[in-house]
Design an enzyme around this catalytic site. Structure first.
Site, PDB file in Angstrom:
ATOM      1  N   ASP A   1       0.855  -1.192   0.000  1.00 47.66           N
ATOM      2  CA  ASP A   1       0.000   0.000   0.000  1.00 47.66           C
ATOM      3  C   ASP A   1       0.891   1.242   0.000  1.00 47.66           C
ATOM      4  O   ASP A   1       1.698   1.427   0.907  1.00 47.66           O
ATOM      5  CB  ASP A   1      -0.896  -0.005   1.236  1.00 47.66           C
ATOM      6  CG  ASP A   1      -2.006   1.024   1.157  1.00 47.66           C
ATOM      7  OD1 ASP A   1      -1.788   2.103   0.562  1.00 47.66           O
ATOM      8  OD2 ASP A   1      -3.094   0.768   1.704  1.00 47.66           O
TER       9      ASP A   1
ATOM     10  N   ASP B   1       4.862   0.221  -8.017  1.00 40.88           N
ATOM     11  CA  ASP B   1       4.616   0.994  -9.233  1.00 40.88           C
ATOM     12  C   ASP B   1       4.426   2.473  -8.907  1.00 40.88           C
ATOM     13  O   ASP B   1       3.962   3.243  -9.755  1.00 40.88           O
ATOM     14  CB  ASP B   1       3.402   0.453  -9.997  1.00 40.88           C
ATOM     15  CG  ASP B   1       2.112   0.518  -9.192  1.00 40.88           C
ATOM     16  OD1 ASP B   1       2.196   0.706  -7.962  1.00 40.88           O
ATOM     17  OD2 ASP B   1       1.028   0.384  -9.779  1.00 40.88           O
TER      18      ASP B   1
ATOM     19  N   PHE C   1      -3.227  -6.771 -10.538  1.00 36.91           N
ATOM     20  CA  PHE C   1      -2.900  -5.486  -9.927  1.00 36.91           C
ATOM     21  C   PHE C   1      -1.723  -4.828 -10.649  1.00 36.91           C
ATOM     22  O   PHE C   1      -1.764  -3.645 -10.984  1.00 36.91           O
ATOM     23  CB  PHE C   1      -2.562  -5.678  -8.447  1.00 36.91           C
ATOM     24  CG  PHE C   1      -2.258  -4.403  -7.730  1.00 36.91           C
ATOM     25  CD1 PHE C   1      -3.264  -3.653  -7.151  1.00 36.91           C
ATOM     26  CD2 PHE C   1      -0.954  -3.933  -7.638  1.00 36.91           C
ATOM     27  CE1 PHE C   1      -2.985  -2.458  -6.499  1.00 36.91           C
ATOM     28  CE2 PHE C   1      -0.661  -2.744  -6.989  1.00 36.91           C
ATOM     29  CZ  PHE C   1      -1.682  -2.004  -6.417  1.00 36.91           C
ATOM     30  N   GLU C   2      -0.657  -5.610 -10.890  1.00 41.95           N
ATOM     31  CA  GLU C   2       0.502  -5.048 -11.578  1.00 41.95           C
ATOM     32  C   GLU C   2       0.142  -4.619 -12.993  1.00 41.95           C
ATOM     33  O   GLU C   2       0.598  -3.570 -13.472  1.00 41.95           O
ATOM     34  CB  GLU C   2       1.642  -6.061 -11.618  1.00 41.95           C
ATOM     35  CG  GLU C   2       2.892  -5.528 -12.300  1.00 41.95           C
ATOM     36  CD  GLU C   2       4.050  -6.512 -12.298  1.00 41.95           C
ATOM     37  OE1 GLU C   2       5.089  -6.195 -12.916  1.00 41.95           O
ATOM     38  OE2 GLU C   2       3.920  -7.585 -11.681  1.00 41.95           O
TER      39      GLU C   2
END
Length: 283
Positions: free
Chosen positions: A162, A198, A261-262
């Site tokens: 997070d 990211d 997610f990536e």
């Protein structure tokens, strides 16, 4: 010799008081209450007894049992062998660790996650494949690392934690000095901590915390330019105009699958930052 069992949590108690317990700590997450859908509830009912290990104070707590020492006998108890153990901090939906466990039956894996839906989805993926080398802990990760025997872990993975993008919330980021030292103590000499994000500002934060620590060596081989001033959620667009500096990062870890997610981050145009830190042997 075990690490002293001191709280290492890092930002404010969560929404679900029953889960987070009475401690007033800084946590890296906020508990979200919510029901599981029928599919995930069925997975929980079918597979929790097999994969979810009871290291907590109770089923309603994210805190580790006070007297627990996570050592070689704990691994033998829950995995049935003494194979090397890899721990993933923040498993999310379980896509990465389940794929790794399926590909490497000679290794043990421990998935640490706090959110019920993520755990249930991991249970579903693992149960469908009948994996025997994966276990799940619904725990505050810094808490369990504080209870680990020194040198007990082969690798630690923290992929896309997070980012807590608001400036005032940066203290909630899980990668902090106290947690890093606990990870270092738990890692075997020359063991690796693999990290990915990211979020450019989180990449800077990781460098600031880990690059100069006496217990880790950055073993990356890529040069990456990053702004040397922090930005928040509303000012991230200004980062391109800030002074920059070169940092060392790693190529993409080949053991990490491309999760949903990536992929969303890539689709949004965000660069993926990979890090590999090797634990230094203690004298």
């Amino acid at each position: 010799m075990s690490v002293e069992a001191e709280p290492l949590s890092i930002a404010s108690p969560s929404v679900d008081d029953a889960k987070s317990g009475p401690r007033r700590e800084v946590l890296s997450f906020v508990r979200r209450s919510g029901r599981l859908d029928k599919r995930l509830q069925k997975a929980w009912d079918c597979y929790a007894d097999e994969y979810l290990i009871p290291l907590n104070e109770s089923e309603s707590s994210l805190n580790v049992r006070e007297q627990l020492i996570f050592d070689v006998e704990t691994i033998k108890q829950y995995w049935g062998n003494h194979n090397p153990l890899i721990v993933e901090v923040g498993t999310g939906q379980g896509e990465n660790i389940v794929a790794a466990a399926a590909a490497h039956p000679e290794l043990n894996f421990l998935a640490l996650e706090v959110y019920d839906p993520g755990i249930a989805h991991t249970l579903l993926l693992a149960g469908k494949q009948g994996l025997h080398n994966l276990r799940i802990g619904q725990l505050n990760a810094p808490d369990i690392f504080a209870h680990m025997q020194e040198g007990i872990i082969a690798e630690v993975w923290t992929f896309f934690p997070d980012p807590w993008p608001k400036m005032k919330h940066h203290k909630r980021r899980i990668i902090q000095d106290s947690f890093a030292r606990a990870v270092s103590a738990a890692l075997a000499p020359q063991g690796f901590w693999r990290i990915a994000t990211d979020i450019e500002d989180y990449a800077l934060h990781i460098h600031e915390v880990l690059d100069e620590m006496d217990c880790f060596t950055n073993v990356g081989n890529l040069t990456v330019s990053l702004p040397i001033e922090h930005v928040g959620k509303g000012t991230a667009g200004q980062a391109v105009n800030l002074p920059h500096k070169d940092f060392i990062e790693s190529e993409r870890f080949e053991g990490r699958v491309l999760t949903n997610f990536e992929n969303k981050g890539i689709t949004a145009g965000r660069a993926i930052h990979d890090f590999t830190y090797r634990a230094k042997a203690t004298s």
